[in-house]
Design a protein around this motif. Structure first.
Motif, PDB file in Angstrom:
ATOM      1  N   LEU A  37       0.999  -1.243  -0.006  1.00 17.95           N
ATOM      2  CA  LEU A  37       0.048   0.015  -0.078  1.00 17.95           C
ATOM      3  C   LEU A  37       0.842   1.265  -0.106  1.00 17.95           C
ATOM      4  O   LEU A  37       0.423   2.303  -0.629  1.00 17.95           O
ATOM      5  N   ASP A  38       2.035   1.136   0.840  1.00 15.88           N
ATOM      6  CA  ASP A  38       2.854   2.377   0.444  1.00 15.88           C
ATOM      7  C   ASP A  38       3.407   2.634  -0.772  1.00 15.88           C
ATOM      8  O   ASP A  38       3.552   3.758  -1.072  1.00 15.88           O
ATOM      9  N   GLU A  39       3.819   1.560  -1.468  1.00 11.45           N
ATOM     10  CA  GLU A  39       4.374   1.679  -2.671  1.00 11.45           C
ATOM     11  C   GLU A  39       3.217   2.072  -3.876  1.00 11.45           C
ATOM     12  O   GLU A  39       3.609   2.969  -4.584  1.00 11.45           O
ATOM     13  N   LEU A  40       2.261   1.771  -3.556  1.00 12.67           N
ATOM     14  CA  LEU A  40       1.126   1.948  -4.486  1.00 12.67           C
ATOM     15  C   LEU A  40       0.721   3.520  -4.136  1.00 12.67           C
ATOM     16  O   LEU A  40       0.687   4.402  -4.997  1.00 12.67           O
ATOM     17  N   GLU A  41       0.759   4.036  -3.009  1.00  8.57           N
ATOM     18  CA  GLU A  41       0.460   5.438  -2.398  1.00  8.57           C
ATOM     19  C   GLU A  41       1.601   6.316  -3.218  1.00  8.57           C
ATOM     20  O   GLU A  41       1.483   7.361  -3.800  1.00  8.57           O
ATOM     21  N   GLU A  42       2.845   6.047  -3.220  1.00  6.58           N
ATOM     22  CA  GLU A  42       3.914   6.591  -3.765  1.00  6.58           C
ATOM     23  C   GLU A  42       3.934   6.616  -5.358  1.00  6.58           C
ATOM     24  O   GLU A  42       4.167   7.745  -5.858  1.00  6.58           O
ATOM     25  N   MET A  46       3.805  10.154  -7.601  1.00 10.80           N
ATOM     26  CA  MET A  46       4.790  10.470  -8.587  1.00 10.80           C
ATOM     27  C   MET A  46       4.375  10.348  -9.759  1.00 10.80           C
ATOM     28  O   MET A  46       4.889  11.153 -10.744  1.00 10.80           O
ATOM     29  N   ALA A  47       2.883  10.018  -9.955  1.00 10.06           N
ATOM     30  CA  ALA A  47       2.256  10.140 -11.356  1.00 10.06           C
ATOM     31  C   ALA A  47       1.686  11.470 -11.449  1.00 10.06           C
ATOM     32  O   ALA A  47       0.720  11.791 -12.627  1.00 10.06           O
ATOM     33  N   ASP A  48       1.687  12.364 -10.446  1.00 13.87           N
ATOM     34  CA  ASP A  48       1.124  13.863 -10.422  1.00 13.87           C
ATOM     35  C   ASP A  48      -0.500  13.672 -10.258  1.00 13.87           C
ATOM     36  O   ASP A  48      -1.095  14.630 -10.699  1.00 13.87           O
ATOM     37  N   VAL A  49      -1.122  12.751  -9.790  1.00 12.50           N
ATOM     38  CA  VAL A  49      -2.350  12.608  -9.460  1.00 12.50           C
ATOM     39  C   VAL A  49      -2.747  13.516  -8.546  1.00 12.50           C
ATOM     40  O   VAL A  49      -3.903  14.318  -8.613  1.00 12.50           O
ATOM     41  N   GLY A  50      -1.642  13.905  -7.560  1.00 14.04           N
ATOM     42  CA  GLY A  50      -2.123  14.788  -6.471  1.00 14.04           C
ATOM     43  C   GLY A  50      -2.243  14.274  -5.108  1.00 14.04           C
ATOM     44  O   GLY A  50      -2.635  12.925  -5.166  1.00 14.04           O
ATOM     45  N   VAL A  51      -1.772  14.926  -4.108  1.00  7.28           N
ATOM     46  CA  VAL A  51      -1.935  14.276  -2.710  1.00  7.28           C
ATOM     47  C   VAL A  51      -3.256  14.038  -2.327  1.00  7.28           C
ATOM     48  O   VAL A  51      -3.497  12.767  -1.891  1.00  7.28           O
ATOM     49  N   GLN A  52      -4.167  14.953  -2.564  1.00 10.39           N
ATOM     50  CA  GLN A  52      -5.687  14.799  -2.171  1.00 10.39           C
ATOM     51  C   GLN A  52      -6.205  13.835  -2.741  1.00 10.39           C
ATOM     52  O   GLN A  52      -6.951  12.902  -2.204  1.00 10.39           O
ATOM     53  N   THR A  53      -6.016  13.645  -4.213  1.00  7.55           N
ATOM     54  CA  THR A  53      -6.646  12.702  -5.093  1.00  7.55           C
ATOM     55  C   THR A  53      -6.069  11.099  -4.695  1.00  7.55           C
ATOM     56  O   THR A  53      -6.876  10.282  -4.799  1.00  7.55           O
ATOM     57  N   THR A  54      -4.692  10.992  -4.292  1.00  8.38           N
ATOM     58  CA  THR A  54      -4.193   9.938  -3.862  1.00  8.38           C
ATOM     59  C   THR A  54      -4.795   9.534  -2.642  1.00  8.38           C
ATOM     60  O   THR A  54      -5.034   8.284  -2.515  1.00  8.38           O
ATOM     61  N   GLU A  55      -5.037  10.372  -1.662  1.00 10.87           N
ATOM     62  CA  GLU A  55      -5.627  10.004  -0.280  1.00 10.87           C
ATOM     63  C   GLU A  55      -6.968   9.438  -0.754  1.00 10.87           C
ATOM     64  O   GLU A  55      -7.602   8.498  -0.036  1.00 10.87           O
ATOM     65  N   GLY A 235       2.682  19.829 -14.053  1.00  7.95           N
ATOM     66  CA  GLY A 235       2.227  18.919 -13.139  1.00  7.95           C
ATOM     67  C   GLY A 235       1.460  19.598 -11.949  1.00  7.95           C
ATOM     68  O   GLY A 235       0.420  20.096 -12.237  1.00  7.95           O
ATOM     69  N   GLN A 236       1.743  19.166 -10.881  1.00  5.99           N
ATOM     70  CA  GLN A 236       1.019  19.709  -9.575  1.00  5.99           C
ATOM     71  C   GLN A 236       0.975  21.320  -9.597  1.00  5.99           C
ATOM     72  O   GLN A 236      -0.080  22.119  -8.974  1.00  5.99           O
ATOM     73  N   ASN A 237       2.061  21.791 -10.212  1.00  2.00           N
ATOM     74  CA  ASN A 237       2.048  23.613 -10.494  1.00  2.00           C
ATOM     75  C   ASN A 237       0.749  23.816 -11.267  1.00  2.00           C
ATOM     76  O   ASN A 237       0.088  25.308 -11.108  1.00  2.00           O
ATOM     77  N   ILE A 269      -6.610  13.907 -13.631  1.00  2.81           N
ATOM     78  CA  ILE A 269      -7.522  13.238 -12.524  1.00  2.81           C
ATOM     79  C   ILE A 269      -7.365  14.336 -11.214  1.00  2.81           C
ATOM     80  O   ILE A 269      -8.532  14.312 -10.648  1.00  2.81           O
ATOM     81  N   GLY A 270      -6.202  14.897 -11.041  1.00  2.00           N
ATOM     82  CA  GLY A 270      -6.173  15.847  -9.949  1.00  2.00           C
ATOM     83  C   GLY A 270      -7.094  17.024 -10.169  1.00  2.00           C
ATOM     84  O   GLY A 270      -7.809  17.395  -9.035  1.00  2.00           O
ATOM     85  N   ILE A 271      -6.983  17.519 -11.255  1.00  2.00           N
ATOM     86  CA  ILE A 271      -8.041  18.536 -11.636  1.00  2.00           C
ATOM     87  C   ILE A 271      -9.454  18.274 -11.248  1.00  2.00           C
ATOM     88  O   ILE A 271     -10.329  19.078 -10.750  1.00  2.00           O
ATOM     89  N   LYS A 272      -9.780  16.986 -12.032  1.00  2.00           N
ATOM     90  CA  LYS A 272     -11.255  16.823 -11.927  1.00  2.00           C
ATOM     91  C   LYS A 272     -11.587  16.406 -10.377  1.00  2.00           C
ATOM     92  O   LYS A 272     -12.967  16.679  -9.976  1.00  2.00           O
ATOM     93  N   SER A 273     -10.776  15.721  -9.687  1.00  2.00           N
ATOM     94  CA  SER A 273     -11.204  15.193  -8.308  1.00  2.00           C
ATOM     95  C   SER A 273     -10.836  16.420  -7.225  1.00  2.00           C
ATOM     96  O   SER A 273     -11.925  16.627  -6.264  1.00  2.00           O
ATOM     97  N   GLN A 274      -9.752  17.096  -7.387  1.00  2.00           N
ATOM     98  CA  GLN A 274      -9.444  17.919  -6.190  1.00  2.00           C
ATOM     99  C   GLN A 274     -10.068  19.320  -6.470  1.00  2.00           C
ATOM    100  O   GLN A 274     -10.764  19.805  -5.599  1.00  2.00           O
TER     101      GLN A 274
END
Length: 313
Positions: A37-42, A46-55, A235-237, A269-274
């Motif tokens: 699960l830790d590796e999946l989260e990382e 790293m794919a710039d999905v974003g921290v909030q969307t990853t959570e 990316g996240q910028n 994904i991050g834009i749509k989710s976050q």
């Protein structure tokens, strides 16, 4: 090559950065444990999905494990693909660009310099010309002579008339003249270029509010879209920019450019989710025809792949 094939090719780097890494992760583990699960989260971060969307995705995965929807690493692939597809397709009806029932449709375009704003306007002009629409461009980014010149070049290339004033003129005055001209000529689409200066957010807000008032007074309900152009390679910028711009203007949708040159396409994904912000257009190349309306299902298929009528990683 059709646009879907270009989209799929353009997302190669992102697919390698997201789906192929998850595939390798799944193969490398026999069981789901904390390390997995830790590796999946990382991988997601790293794919710039974003921290909030990853959570959000990790929470869904943990719930899936508790509910026995995920019993092995192999079960993760279709589960995660389903969750990501749900994010991308949420509010899909808002992803379409709004068009006026009568009179000119006005698109206000904003974005920081370097994001591809003026080029995007040129490509939008070419797209609507292909659809048989008459197009007019307004050079309301009056703070840079280069922006006015660049817009004129696009006007010549696409056969769209450009309304402009001198450098340093009042942007709202340009917008006013453009709206008047568009109404008088029965133009279908009016695209208004504006200056994007995040470092002077209060000035930007005042300027855009004035432009909005001028346009809305002449055409009730306009501008019909306020589109924010973002560079996917940042990316996240890009998400940070979107957050700042939403505080300065009523953004109705995003145009995401340069998806073909980045491994950071997960930012969609991050834009749509976050941000819960519609992605209206995407660019996957330098060609005029490489900017097209965003279709969530097509994007999900191009990013995640499709097998036996079920989207899978």
């Amino acid at each position: 090559m059709g646009f879907f094939d270009k989209l799929k090719k353009g997302l190669n780097k992102t697919r390698e950065n997201l789906t192929q890494k998850i595939e390798k992760l799944v193969i490398g583990y026999a069981d789901i444990d904390d390390d997995f699960l830790d590796e999946l989260e990382e991988t997601l971060i790293m794919a710039d999905v974003g921290v909030q969307t990853t959570e959000r995705l990790m929470e869904a995965v943990r719930k899936g494990i508790k509910k026995k929807e995920i019993n092995s690493p192999q079960d993760l692939r279709p589960f995660l693909a389903k969750e990501i597809t749900a994010i991308l397709t949420a509010g899909e009806e808002n992803d379409r660009t709004r068009v006026a029932a009568d009179g000119p449709t006005v698109l206000l375009v904003i974005g920081v310099n370097g994001a591809g704003k003026t080029t995007t306007i040129g490509k939008l002009s070419a797209y609507y010309k292909e659809q048989g629409k008459s197009v007019m461009l307004a050079a309301a980014d009056t703070f840079r002579a280069a922006a006015i010149d660049q817009l004129e070049v696009w006007g010549q290339r696409t056969g769209a008339r450009v309304i402009k004033h001198e450098e340093g003129s009042d942007p709202a005055a340009v917008a006013f003249d453009a709206v008047k001209a568009a109404k008088a000529r029965g133009v279908d689409i009016l695209i208004v270029d504006t200056a994007g200066r995040l470092q002077t957010k209060s000035n930007l807000m005042q300027e855009l509010e004035k432009i909005n008032r001028v346009i809305g007074r002449e055409i009730p309900g306009a501008p019909h879209e306020t589109l924010l152009v973002l560079d996917a390679t940042t990316g996240q910028n890009a998400i940070s920019q979107a957050e700042l711009f939403t505080k300065a203007a009523p953004i109705t949708g995003v145009v995401l450019t340069k998806l073909d040159g980045t491994a950071k396409g997960g930012v969609v994904i991050g834009i749509k989710s976050q941000l819960a912000m519609p992605v209206k257009w995407i660019g996957v190349g330098e060609g005029v025809e490489d900017l097209r309306p965003f279709v969530a299902e097509d994007f999900a298929k191009a990013l995640l792949g499709e097998e036996n009528e079920a989207v899978r990683l």
